[in-house]
Design an enzyme around this catalytic site. Structure first.
Site, PDB file in Angstrom:
ATOM      1  N   MET A  22       0.814  -1.213   0.000  1.00 40.26           N
ATOM      2  CA  MET A  22       0.000   0.000   0.000  1.00 40.26           C
ATOM      3  C   MET A  22       0.850   1.268   0.000  1.00 40.26           C
ATOM      4  O   MET A  22       2.068   1.225   0.169  1.00 40.26           O
ATOM      5  CB  MET A  22      -0.917   0.000   1.227  1.00 40.26           C
ATOM      6  CG  MET A  22      -1.911  -1.146   1.250  1.00 40.26           C
ATOM      7  SD  MET A  22      -2.931  -1.158   2.747  1.00 40.26           S
ATOM      8  CE  MET A  22      -3.867   0.363   2.565  1.00 40.26           C
ATOM      9  N   HIS A  23       0.200   2.397  -0.183  1.00 41.76           N
ATOM     10  CA  HIS A  23       0.735   3.743   0.059  1.00 41.76           C
ATOM     11  C   HIS A  23       1.729   4.242  -0.984  1.00 41.76           C
ATOM     12  O   HIS A  23       2.145   5.393  -0.929  1.00 41.76           O
ATOM     13  CB  HIS A  23       1.403   3.854   1.439  1.00 41.76           C
ATOM     14  CG  HIS A  23       0.637   3.258   2.558  1.00 41.76           C
ATOM     15  ND1 HIS A  23      -0.686   3.561   2.798  1.00 41.76           N
ATOM     16  CD2 HIS A  23       0.992   2.362   3.521  1.00 41.76           C
ATOM     17  CE1 HIS A  23      -1.101   2.895   3.869  1.00 41.76           C
ATOM     18  NE2 HIS A  23      -0.105   2.153   4.310  1.00 41.76           N
TER      19      HIS A  23
ATOM     20  N   ASP B 171      -2.461  -5.112   0.501  1.00 44.78           N
ATOM     21  CA  ASP B 171      -1.908  -6.410   0.881  1.00 44.78           C
ATOM     22  C   ASP B 171      -2.519  -6.975   2.157  1.00 44.78           C
ATOM     23  O   ASP B 171      -2.823  -8.175   2.231  1.00 44.78           O
ATOM     24  CB  ASP B 171      -0.383  -6.347   0.980  1.00 44.78           C
ATOM     25  CG  ASP B 171       0.129  -5.190   1.827  1.00 44.78           C
ATOM     26  OD1 ASP B 171      -0.679  -4.421   2.403  1.00 44.78           O
ATOM     27  OD2 ASP B 171       1.364  -5.044   1.917  1.00 44.78           O
TER      28      ASP B 171
END
Length: 478
Positions: A78-79, A233
């Protein structure tokens, strides 16, 4: 019918193929590398994700007749900030989840009350919005030429389908998202000199987001099947482990560490530094305590000592009370509960008797204490956990699981051999998107064992955790 899950991890891309009974028919992994040109930086070339996906899908179709594949699900770290120009070409390397260079920008955003109020989260340096703000301030030409901003797995989706799309669980980790409303926030985007035009459209993780491009499907030996929204995830791992019902939980010992709890309603508490995100299926949310270095801390010690992680943790013997040596696993900052990008790890109370085994024991215990911090933070939000599934590569260490169960005073359920992680969760989401099935297919795995806390060591673990917390305060004040 068959279904594929693609899990874009930090160190590898994994593909699995399952059938209607959710049995794994084939799998293939392709390694990936991370570039760290400066302290606190962590980047990847997005093209390597596409190359890896091509190799993995070709490997599946070469081993199994994939003509009946009807759905593909995506999972990913992520991110990450993947900035695209007008021709959808990345303008710079993707800044990853553990890139902390934007800690100044994150602190400034977090100081504006609107961000916590709308997102339900602290603006952490690892989130997407502060990274893009760093680019605006430090690479102005790149920012001016940015037409779309995609999360890592969503750039992979663009490659597979030609669609600019994302889903709720991953979008909730950007700091541009109204987590309760499950939509982009126009106010937060405007505060960052952005608009919806820069964002992908949104679908639920279990819904279709597009279909494979015909030329790519032919290249990798697949039919032109549906690609699901997918999940970040950890939400994907929860789908793979059947952690969907409120009150269910998992503890993941991967590169980073996660204590994940499923919720049936939106329950934000930003002050706790607990992440509150959307889950991968409609009308569900989840909370996470996150530590940045779990097995990564053990790998760091492995590089330092020249011994493999397996060698370091072999023959550690029965669980004992924490030793005098302490390890604080803040190798690249920390999230829950400290929200501190600048703090760094430390060994305390080393002496002539400290050898590699004792150092390894201290590292395992330090990570366990960091998980105990996460459990306390979750309790502050009203989420009290008494048991969780144990997932991730570190969960192969029975010694570490006994240490965690006793340190956290929580039963850990160990699945039988098999893959119940993000790749399976992605495949299940692909199954939902192509068949219309619901979250009922996300069942929990059969267990090989359950590890209960050792009550004889409870007081010693609590005292060790108190020492650990005091050591953090001393380190923070230095």
């Amino acid at each position: 019918m068959m279904y594929i899950g693609l899990d874009l991890g930090t160190s590898s891309l994994k593909a699995i193929l399952i059938d209607d009974a959710q049995d794994v028919l084939a799998e293939h992994s392709v390694p990936l590398s991370v570039q760290r040109p400066f302290d606190g930086w962590s980047e990847q070339d997005p093209k390597t994700w596409c190359d890896a996906a091509t190799l993995a899908l070709k490997a599946l179709s070469q081993n199994v007749d994939c003509s009946s594949v009807s759905g593909i699900g995506l999972s990913g770290h992520m991110h990450g900030a993947t900035l695209l120009g007008s021709d959808d070409t990345p303008l710079r390397p993707c800044m990853l989840w553990n890139d902390t260079r934007s800690h100044v920008e994150a602190a400034e955003m977090d100081a504006d009350p609107i961000f916590r109020a709308v997102t339900g989260n602290i603006v952490f340096p690892g989130f997407t919005a502060p990274k893009v703000e760093w680019v605006r301030r430090n690479e102005s030409d790149t920012f001016k030429n940015t037409r779309k901003i995609l999360l890592p797995k969503d750039f992979l989706r663009l490659f597979l389908t030609g669609e600019h799309a994302s889903e709720m669980s991953d979008a909730a980790g950007t700091a541009w998202f109204d987590t309760g409303a499950r939509d982009w926030s126009d106010d937060l985007l405007a505060a960052c000199s952005l608009s919806r035009d820069h964002m992908p459209r949104l679908v639920e993780g279990s819904a279709p987001s597009g279909t494979l491009r015909p030329s790519f499907a032919s290249e990798v030996g697949l039919p032109r099947c549906v690609v699901a929204g997918g999940a970040g995830d950890n939400a994907a791992a929860a789908i793979g482990a059947g952690v969907v019902e409120a009150g269910s939980a998992f503890l993941s010992l991967g590169t980073s560490g996660v204590l994940f709890a499923a919720n049936s309603s939106y329950r934000p508490d930003p002050a706790s530094a607990v992440h509150t995100f959307c889950h991968a299926v409609p009308a569900t949310w989840h909370q996470m305590g996150v530590i940045l270095a779990a097995t990564d801390a053990l790998e760091w010690l492995s590089r330092l000592t020249g011994q493999s992680a397996a060698e370091l943790t072999r023959n550690l013997g029965h669980l004992t009370a924490p030793g005098k040596t302490l390890f604080l696993p803040y190798l690249g900052g920390e999230r829950t509960p400290h929200n501190d990008a600048a703090i760094r790890g430390q060994f305390l109370h080393l002496d002539h008797a400290t050898n590699a085994k004792e150092a390894a024991r201290a590292v395992l215990q330090g990570v366990s204490f960091a998980f105990a911090d996460c459990k306390e933070a979750l309790a502050q939000t009203g989420t009290s956990l008494t048991r969780a599934l144990a997932l991730g590569g570190g969960a192969k260490s029975e010694h570490w699981l006994h240490m965690l169960a006793t340190t956290l005073d929580m039963t850990l359920d160990v699945p039988k051999a098999g893959d119940f992680g993000a790749a399976l969760g992605a495949a299940r989401l692909g199954m939902m998107a192509s068949t219309g099935a619901g979250a009922e297919i996300a069942t929990q795995p059969p267990l090989s064992s359950s590890i209960d806390p050792d009550p004889s060591l409870a007081a010693a673990m609590a005292e060790g955790h108190d020492r650990y917390k005091r050591a953090y305060q001393v380190l923070k004040d230095l």
